[in-house]
Design a protein around this motif. Structure first.
Motif, short mmCIF file in Angstrom:
data_model
loop_
_atom_site.label_atom_id
_atom_site.label_comp_id
_atom_site.label_asym_id
_atom_site.label_seq_id
_atom_site.Cartn_x
_atom_site.Cartn_y
_atom_site.Cartn_z
N UNK A 1 0.76 -1.01 0.36
CA UNK A 1 -0.05 -0.38 0.01
C UNK A 1 0.82 1.20 -0.36
N UNK A 2 0.90 2.41 -0.94
CA UNK A 2 0.54 3.57 -0.93
C UNK A 2 -0.07 4.46 -0.11
N UNK A 3 1.17 4.67 1.58
CA UNK A 3 0.59 5.86 2.20
C UNK A 3 1.15 6.82 2.48
N UNK A 4 0.77 8.10 2.91
CA UNK A 4 1.35 9.30 3.18
C UNK A 4 1.29 9.11 4.85
N UNK A 5 2.75 9.67 5.44
CA UNK A 5 3.07 10.06 6.70
C UNK A 5 1.89 11.59 7.30
N UNK A 6 1.77 11.60 8.84
CA UNK A 6 0.89 13.07 8.79
C UNK A 6 1.98 13.76 9.20
N UNK A 7 3.68 13.57 8.61
CA UNK A 7 4.41 15.02 8.95
C UNK A 7 4.95 14.57 7.09
N UNK A 8 3.74 14.39 6.28
CA UNK A 8 4.06 14.27 4.56
C UNK A 8 4.87 13.73 3.83
N UNK B 1 5.52 10.09 2.14
CA UNK B 1 5.64 9.43 1.21
C UNK B 1 6.12 8.06 0.89
N UNK B 2 5.41 6.90 1.52
CA UNK B 2 6.17 6.12 1.35
C UNK B 2 5.53 4.25 0.68
N UNK B 3 6.17 3.10 0.80
CA UNK B 3 5.07 2.26 0.23
C UNK B 3 5.03 1.37 2.04
N UNK B 4 4.28 0.28 2.36
CA UNK B 4 3.98 -0.54 3.54
C UNK B 4 4.98 -2.00 3.01
N UNK B 5 6.12 -2.13 4.12
CA UNK B 5 7.12 -3.29 3.44
C UNK B 5 6.43 -4.43 4.46
N UNK B 6 6.21 -3.89 5.68
CA UNK B 6 5.27 -4.89 7.07
C UNK B 6 4.24 -4.50 7.78
N UNK B 7 3.14 -5.43 8.03
CA UNK B 7 2.44 -4.74 8.86
C UNK B 7 2.09 -5.49 10.01
N UNK B 8 2.51 -6.79 9.77
CA UNK B 8 2.62 -7.47 10.86
C UNK B 8 2.73 -7.28 12.66
N UNK B 9 3.51 -6.12 13.31
CA UNK B 9 3.38 -5.53 14.47
C UNK B 9 1.89 -5.32 14.16
N UNK B 10 1.25 -4.98 15.66
CA UNK B 10 0.01 -4.57 16.46
C UNK B 10 0.14 -2.75 16.41
N UNK B 11 1.16 -2.13 16.82
CA UNK B 11 1.96 -0.76 17.00
C UNK B 11 2.58 0.03 15.90
N UNK C 1 -3.41 7.38 -3.71
CA UNK C 1 -3.41 6.13 -4.99
C UNK C 1 -1.86 6.49 -5.85
N UNK C 2 -1.83 5.40 -7.13
CA UNK C 2 -0.65 5.49 -7.31
C UNK C 2 -0.21 6.97 -7.71
N UNK C 3 -0.94 8.07 -8.79
CA UNK C 3 -0.45 9.40 -9.42
C UNK C 3 -0.23 9.91 -8.27
N UNK C 4 -0.48 10.10 -7.24
CA UNK C 4 -0.37 11.02 -6.46
C UNK C 4 1.71 10.42 -5.98
N UNK C 5 1.12 8.91 -5.22
CA UNK C 5 2.68 9.35 -5.39
C UNK C 5 3.78 8.99 -6.39
N UNK C 6 3.51 8.85 -7.34
CA UNK C 6 4.35 8.83 -8.47
C UNK C 6 4.62 10.46 -8.70
#
Length: 118
Positions: free
Chosen positions: A38-45, A47-57, A81-86
């Motif tokens: 998943x492509x995500x944006x953090x609260x600090x702006x 952008x990145x791609x989720x590499x591992x989401x297996x942890x709870x916190x 979305x993909x366009x914003x990440x590109x």
């Protein structure tokens, strides 16, 4: 007159509390639904791609090829979305190309000796 005043004050409070609860529930659902890729944006702006989401916190985000950082799930603001990440990647590359090169040794000023007599 007094009951009408109470209703006029209570209704906006009730509506704003519902809106805030709904927003919190949506944010929680977003954070729980994150999956690798998943492509995500953090609260600090950032952008990145989720590499591992297996942890709870926490969640691991790849911000550049081979660079993975660990973040709190609460720091994820939204999926993008993909366009914003590109677009963000292109802007970052353009900014890196526009930067001036670091000063060479010939351009660095000599340190001042304040103890030397004139």
């Amino acid at each position: 007159m007094f009951p009408l005043l109470l209703v006029l004050l209570a209704v906006p409070l009730f509506l704003s509390a519902r809106k805030q609860k709904r927003a919190m529930a949506e944010q929680k659902n977003l954070q729980d639904s994150l999956a690798p890729g998943d492509k995500v944006m953090t609260t600090s702006g950032l952008y990145g791609t989720v590499a591992d989401a297996s942890h709870d916190l926490t969640i691991d985000i790849e911000i550049s090829e081979g660079v993975v950082t660990r973040w709190l799930r609460a720091a994820i603001r939204e999926k993008v979305d993909e366009k914003a990440a590109e677009v963000s990647e292109v802007v970052a590359k353009d900014d890196a190309e526009d930067e001036e090169p670091a000063a060479t040794t010939a351009q660095v000023a000599e340190p001042l000796d304040h103890n030397a007599k004139k």
